[in-house]
Design a protein around this motif. Structure first.
Motif, PDB file in Angstrom:
ATOM      1  N   ALA A   1       0.835  -1.201   0.000  1.00 23.38           N
ATOM      2  CA  ALA A   1       0.000   0.000   0.000  1.00 23.38           C
ATOM      3  C   ALA A   1       0.870   1.251   0.000  1.00 23.38           C
ATOM      4  CB  ALA A   1      -0.939  -0.001   1.209  1.00 23.38           C
TER       5      ALA A   1
ATOM      6  N   LEU B   1      -6.059   8.517  -0.234  1.00 25.03           N
ATOM      7  CA  LEU B   1      -7.051   9.010  -1.186  1.00 25.03           C
ATOM      8  C   LEU B   1      -6.347   9.896  -2.205  1.00 25.03           C
ATOM      9  CD1 LEU B   1      -9.621  10.093   1.539  1.00 25.03           C
ATOM     10  CD2 LEU B   1      -9.646   7.966   0.246  1.00 25.03           C
ATOM     11  N   LEU B   2      -6.529   9.583  -3.492  1.00 24.25           N
ATOM     12  CA  LEU B   2      -5.901  10.362  -4.561  1.00 24.25           C
ATOM     13  C   LEU B   2      -6.995  10.795  -5.526  1.00 24.25           C
ATOM     14  CD1 LEU B   2      -4.051   7.368  -4.265  1.00 24.25           C
ATOM     15  CD2 LEU B   2      -2.388   9.088  -4.929  1.00 24.25           C
ATOM     16  N   GLY B   3      -7.110  12.107  -5.771  1.00 28.08           N
ATOM     17  CA  GLY B   3      -8.210  12.594  -6.601  1.00 28.08           C
ATOM     18  C   GLY B   3      -7.739  13.459  -7.752  1.00 28.08           C
TER      19      GLY B   3
ATOM     20  N   GLN C   1     -11.170   9.128  -8.806  1.00 26.51           N
ATOM     21  CA  GLN C   1     -10.530   8.954  -7.512  1.00 26.51           C
ATOM     22  C   GLN C   1      -9.897   7.572  -7.447  1.00 26.51           C
ATOM     23  OE1 GLN C   1     -13.182   9.228  -4.131  1.00 26.51           O
ATOM     24  NE2 GLN C   1     -11.544   8.953  -2.658  1.00 26.51           N
ATOM     25  N   LEU C   2      -8.703   7.501  -6.856  1.00 23.06           N
ATOM     26  CA  LEU C   2      -8.061   6.218  -6.574  1.00 23.06           C
ATOM     27  C   LEU C   2      -7.915   6.111  -5.063  1.00 23.06           C
ATOM     28  CD1 LEU C   2      -6.506   3.651  -7.568  1.00 23.06           C
ATOM     29  CD2 LEU C   2      -4.438   5.051  -7.560  1.00 23.06           C
ATOM     30  N   THR C   3      -8.318   4.970  -4.503  1.00 22.90           N
ATOM     31  CA  THR C   3      -8.213   4.751  -3.062  1.00 22.90           C
ATOM     32  C   THR C   3      -7.420   3.483  -2.813  1.00 22.90           C
ATOM     33  OG1 THR C   3     -10.402   5.741  -2.782  1.00 22.90           O
ATOM     34  CG2 THR C   3      -9.525   4.499  -0.910  1.00 22.90           C
ATOM     35  N   ILE C   4      -6.418   3.584  -1.953  1.00 25.06           N
ATOM     36  CA  ILE C   4      -5.622   2.415  -1.578  1.00 25.06           C
ATOM     37  C   ILE C   4      -5.787   2.237  -0.083  1.00 25.06           C
ATOM     38  CG2 ILE C   4      -3.309   1.425  -1.510  1.00 25.06           C
ATOM     39  CD1 ILE C   4      -2.598   3.333  -3.867  1.00 25.06           C
ATOM     40  N   ARG C   5      -6.466   1.159   0.306  1.00 20.43           N
ATOM     41  CA  ARG C   5      -6.765   0.941   1.722  1.00 20.43           C
ATOM     42  C   ARG C   5      -6.101  -0.325   2.226  1.00 20.43           C
ATOM     43  NH1 ARG C   5     -11.529   2.025   5.582  1.00 20.43           N
ATOM     44  NH2 ARG C   5     -11.193   0.431   7.173  1.00 20.43           N
ATOM     45  N   HIS C   6      -5.535  -0.250   3.429  1.00 21.56           N
ATOM     46  CA  HIS C   6      -4.993  -1.443   4.079  1.00 21.56           C
ATOM     47  C   HIS C   6      -5.642  -1.606   5.441  1.00 21.56           C
ATOM     48  CE1 HIS C   6      -1.995  -3.789   6.469  1.00 21.56           C
ATOM     49  NE2 HIS C   6      -2.203  -4.559   5.437  1.00 21.56           N
TER      50      HIS C   6
END
Lengths: 252, 252, 252, 252
Positions: free
Chosen positions: D116, D203-205, D210-215
């Motif tokens: 991540a 969170l990248l917008g 939007q791109l979301t990378i969650r761990h």
């Protein structure tokens, strides 16, 4: 001065029961007066002075346990399965003879899960589209989960009562299974992933907006706040209540 | 045979009003009988036979518009801001003289948003921890959003009424701002991200479980189902109702 | 002094093309020297002094357009579909005669989507379980989406190359469709919901942890940063590149 | 025939070490040849025939442990903290004398978390806006988490190297703390919620997407796949490697 609730736990050596023992002991407004295992005599409840009983035993013994409690004027909170229509009917008749005694039978004590299902059913008629995604560990043998199926059924019912149209779906070219299972007209998707426990998302969509209601269950400990809430309120709800949502202040 | 609702839109040339015109025209159970702009005379409402009025104008004219409607026995659905206590009091007095007429004044017509806030307030007392995360486009000038602040206030109030303890927080070493803003004891975090519109997550956590209530607003079109719902129900709710949640069947 | 990139847009009157015209005009380091519609002669590219060409036309004309550009030493960024193996082979041969000219053919210019797919493929071998959930508006006719199927295929391939075992699944009792569609051994679920546009979640789970990679596409405007990035870098990538990920600095 | 890796665990009675003992025992391609506690002599490693060593001890002893292993030609995988610049320099010098021996020192063995962070740093330059939300249990004393701060620093660095502008923010009216903490120009928000363990969302917008990378980290068990991966690959990476991402195939 002492006015802690005198509570007894039945099934105290089981997985849920042992959690309940710990939760009651930790509650500042309760006193654990008895913790009974499989072969302990029910009379201990009387001699110990129990006024509230938690039944977390097995389907074979739960009916006798609860009837004993009611016969002795004790309120009961029940998490054991196996309460079919016949049992419920007999219990209702018994409670009619004890009009001040309350019994709560709940299939699910996780407050978040109970609230999520109740909210999903309330919201369902107001959105054009509704679907359910449930996510569990990969050792689960059934798909969808019982909770997800139940949630979809309740949403379908509230939409039917409100006259809501079916969710639109223009799919004409589908790889088998892509659109999920059909539960009373509502699509339910089951994800199985190592590392997860039990999770559910209800997705509701309308023109320009989306409402998502998600519940994550990480641990059996999540049942205990609901058990304690039941114990605190059962005396104020004489007669039989099925489902913890009957005690939650959802209609105020 | 004809029994479509005869609806008039006030403020028909504005951003919200022009959406309402389209929505009413597209509704199979409504007929658009008038669409008034800034300088059109209110008498047109009478000659056009309007029975229901939608006011989406400006704070300076909304009171006169609504009073005209009530005086002529028309029900009104109002999305314009500017209704302070004095105006509401005068409107209540006027409605007392027209006991069969209904007025709905709603600051927010997005069904999902209204439901999310209502659910958050209901659920708040049952969880040890609650926080709010709101996410908007980066051109927004205030943080947190008005909706997030309002949601936190309602959650704080329902927790206070239930005697719920404050959310626990062991933070002793904090980079300034990391833990968000404090709204009546509830932490609120504001994310600003290009590409987003208006989004809100209410997070509720207890031992072993989490409940998340998320609302995504993508488009002004999301207000129209709420406006139509208001029009359909306002006649059944005589007197003044503030807030669309008064029309949603949340307490059944 | 002037050293802006002289850019021409082909297909300038189409949906994507008109967005590209706006994006190029707004870019401070580019100058729009030509915007050609369906019947405009390609020779205009030469007279206008274009050095970079964006092709957003139709499958029938894209090959001739790109070959014209390459023949005149112009770099090309291509978003049009229809480039089968034969066309790609002929283009590669042509580029061999123009060793300093670059062509980028990309099926997807949304940076977030391209990155999400690349990351999913890289991460896939390191987790016991992987699944994909895609969510779209309910007017979509195919399920799963092409992007989701492609993502699953790439994940399956990277797992196969690493010798990763199939995702575990103990399901024995399934309502048909609950477990989704099977794409090369990876489960893919398709949600259809009014209000949504195009969204995808890749879920990867291992003992005690979960990684989620989500992409939300709200608007066609999301393609333009990728188109501009392609234009800025195409001259530094002579020859043929297929896929925008070839330009992203993923391997540093 | 036997060619299982002969592995020794140092710190075998600690929380992490005891998990490692179980993980090595369960791995079909490994054999646990020694499990040393605080006072066990390092010579046991030699007599037991260990070729690979896992160090999960304490800062005071880790350097001596690793130097002993390297001196005896054993590869080492190290999860203990306390490796400052001086220690790393001395270890590098020692490894120069043992050119076939590998050492991996990793502050974090959770594959999902490592991936991540790496993905977030790679993606950061391609989006107009980036923010981080981390969510933990309410007994955590610092905010933001070390992992979140580190992630923000790496994203800030990769944006600076690419010349990306700061994330836009039009906020002029802020309740203190609403916009989070500032880590190298990137906003980081810390949520504390009962029931959670350790979770992070990047969170990248950008325009329209939007791109979301969650761990999500649920359990210490999540470190073990990374420890096993380190053991399997350390012999192929002679010299010193800091960070598990050096072993992940992120650049292919």
């Amino acid at each position: 001065m002492r006015n802690k609730l005198p509570v007894a736990v039945l099934g105290a050596t089981g997985r849920m029961g042992s959690e309940a023992v710990k939760a009651v002991e930790a509650a500042p407004d309760m006193e654990l007066v008895a913790a009974l295992g499989r072969n302990d005599p029910l009379e201990t409840l009387v001699s110990a002075g129990a006024r509230h009983v938690v039944d977390l035993t097995v389907p074979d013994s739960t009916e006798a346990n609860v009837r004993f409690a009611v016969d002795h004027g004790m309120h009961a909170v029940v998490g054991t399965t196996g309460w079919d229509a016949g049992r419920l009917e007999r219990l209702t008749a018994l409670l009619a003879e004890h009009p001040e005694t309350g019994v709560l039978i709940a299939p699910n004590f996780a407050l978040g899960s109970v609230l999520a299902t109740a909210f999903a059913a309330k919201a369902a008629p107001y959105f054009e589209s509704v679907e359910v995604v449930e996510l569990h560990h990969p050792d689960k043998v059934d798909a969808p989960s019982g909770t997800a199926a139940r949630t979809a059924e309740l949403m379908a019912r509230s939409r039917a009562e409100a006259g809501t149209a079916p969710s639109p779906d223009a799919t004409v070219k589908e790889l088998p299974g892509a659109r999920g299972a059909d539960v009373d007209g509502i699509r339910v998707h089951s994800v199985r992933l190592r590392g997860l426990v039990a999770h559910q998302e209800v997705l509701l969509g309308g023109e320009g907006e989306q409402l998502t209601i998600r519940h994550d269950s990480y641990d059996r400990a999540s049942f205990m706040p609901g058990v304690l809430l039941g114990l605190r309120q059962v005396a104020e709800h004489p007669g039989l209540t099925v489902g913890l949502d009957g005690y939650l202040n959802l209609n105020a």
